[in-house]
Design an enzyme around this catalytic site. Structure first.
Site, PDB file in Angstrom:
ATOM      1  N   ARG A 147       1.147  -1.147   0.113  1.00  0.00           N
ATOM      2  CA  ARG A 147      -0.072  -0.336   0.352  1.00  0.00           C
ATOM      3  C   ARG A 147       1.150   1.281  -0.163  1.00  0.00           C
ATOM      4  O   ARG A 147       2.117   0.773   0.769  1.00  0.00           O
ATOM      5  CB  ARG A 147      -1.005  -0.136   1.325  1.00  0.00           C
ATOM      6  CG  ARG A 147      -1.761  -1.376   0.876  1.00  0.00           C
ATOM      7  CD  ARG A 147      -2.910  -0.995   0.396  1.00  0.00           C
ATOM      8  NE  ARG A 147      -3.831  -1.516   0.311  1.00  0.00           N
ATOM      9  CZ  ARG A 147      -4.144  -3.128  -0.836  1.00  0.00           C
ATOM     10  NH1 ARG A 147      -2.832  -2.744  -1.814  1.00  0.00           N
ATOM     11  NH2 ARG A 147      -5.251  -3.629  -0.350  1.00  0.00           N
ATOM     12  N   GLU A 176      -3.248   7.524  -4.919  1.00  0.00           N
ATOM     13  CA  GLU A 176      -3.800   7.161  -6.167  1.00  0.00           C
ATOM     14  C   GLU A 176      -5.173   7.038  -6.894  1.00  0.00           C
ATOM     15  O   GLU A 176      -5.849   7.008  -5.893  1.00  0.00           O
ATOM     16  CB  GLU A 176      -3.954   5.546  -6.043  1.00  0.00           C
ATOM     17  CG  GLU A 176      -2.487   4.953  -5.606  1.00  0.00           C
ATOM     18  CD  GLU A 176      -2.334   3.209  -5.470  1.00  0.00           C
ATOM     19  OE1 GLU A 176      -4.071   2.810  -6.061  1.00  0.00           O
ATOM     20  OE2 GLU A 176      -1.747   2.301  -5.062  1.00  0.00           O
ATOM     21  N   HIS A 194      -0.251   0.323 -10.706  1.00  0.00           N
ATOM     22  CA  HIS A 194      -1.017  -0.928  -9.188  1.00  0.00           C
ATOM     23  C   HIS A 194      -2.116  -1.373 -10.294  1.00  0.00           C
ATOM     24  O   HIS A 194      -2.332  -2.208 -10.216  1.00  0.00           O
ATOM     25  CB  HIS A 194      -2.828  -0.558  -8.341  1.00  0.00           C
ATOM     26  CG  HIS A 194      -2.377  -0.637  -7.398  1.00  0.00           C
ATOM     27  ND1 HIS A 194      -3.169  -0.813  -6.149  1.00  0.00           N
ATOM     28  CD2 HIS A 194      -2.523  -2.206  -6.587  1.00  0.00           C
ATOM     29  CE1 HIS A 194      -3.154  -1.126  -5.094  1.00  0.00           C
ATOM     30  NE2 HIS A 194      -3.384  -2.050  -5.543  1.00  0.00           N
TER      31      HIS A 194
END
Length: 233
Positions: A147, A176, A194
């Site tokens: 993360r 993000e 990601h």
């Protein structure tokens, strides 16, 4: 009367694909591969590419030796790396697989590559920041597939600019889909948007696990992979 909603997640199914991306980012960061990758598409052959580093003989420090962390370790051994890790508690020798358990400070001080493979919660947010970077080896490589908010990105940018961090491989970010400009503009950083679990096989396994959880909830009144925060109650 308040009703608690049970929540499940999809661990295990994501382990292999995420670890694969972690190794991809680690090798890319060690070799600073973004520079020649960009150069050849611009017709510049090597461009400003410099000598990189081999993983063999390097110490991989894994922060969070869960399923993904252990798969990272399995893959890294094939490259001749020495594995050490830090968890809140030490694993069994079987799960360690020969990896060395060290304190958090020792992990920071002695790792050539630091891979973040732990969950994000209030206690782990910005677990890697300015103070932690100062404890690391000069020229350390940072890999994060967990993360984004585990790392203080502004502190990472500063560490990259000072040379404390040689390079980084990132698949996750604090805000993000916004990415810190200091990371976007640094050619020594390998960036992915990601995509850790973006494979047909992994998506299928995740979908099957979701359906299995639903079936178990209906037939047995319990979830197979209930989130840890609820499972602990």
């Amino acid at each position: 009367m308040a009703t608690e909603i049970s929540v499940s997640s999809t661990p295990v199914a994501v382990n292999n694909a995420t670890a694969d991306v972690g190794i991809f980012l680690m090798i890319g960061a060690l070799r600073q591969a973004y520079v020649p990758l960009t150069a050849i598409r611009e017709g510049k052959w090597h461009g400003q590419a410099t000598l990189g580093h081999d993983p063999k003989g390097k110490v991989l420090g894994i922060l969070g030796m869960g399923g993904i962390g252990r798969e990272m370790a399995n893959r890294a051994r094939a490259f001749g790396m020495t594995i050490q890790y830090h968890n809140r508690s030490r694993l069994s020798s079987e799960l360690e697989g020969g990896a060395k358990y060290v304190s958090f400070d020792d992990l920071l001080a002695t790792s050539d590559v630091l891979s973040l493979n732990l969950a994000l919660n209030p206690s782990t947010r910005h677990i890697i920041g300015e103070k932690e970077f100062q404890k690391m080896k000069d020229g350390v490589v940072i890999v994060n597939t967990a993360r984004g908010a585990l790392i203080d990105e502004k502190a990472l940018v500063a560490a990259l600019e000072s040379g404390k961090v040689m390079s980084a491989g990132l698949d996750v970010y604090e805000q993000e889909p916004i990415v810190e400009l200091g990371l976007l503009n640094n050619p020594r950083v390998m960036l992915l948007p990601h995509i850790g679990t973006m494979t047909y096989e992994t998506q299928k396994e995740m979908e099957i696990l979701v359906l299995d959880n639903l079936r178990s909830a209906v037939e047995k009144g319990e979830l197979i992979t209930q989130v840890p925060e609820q499972a602990k109650k």
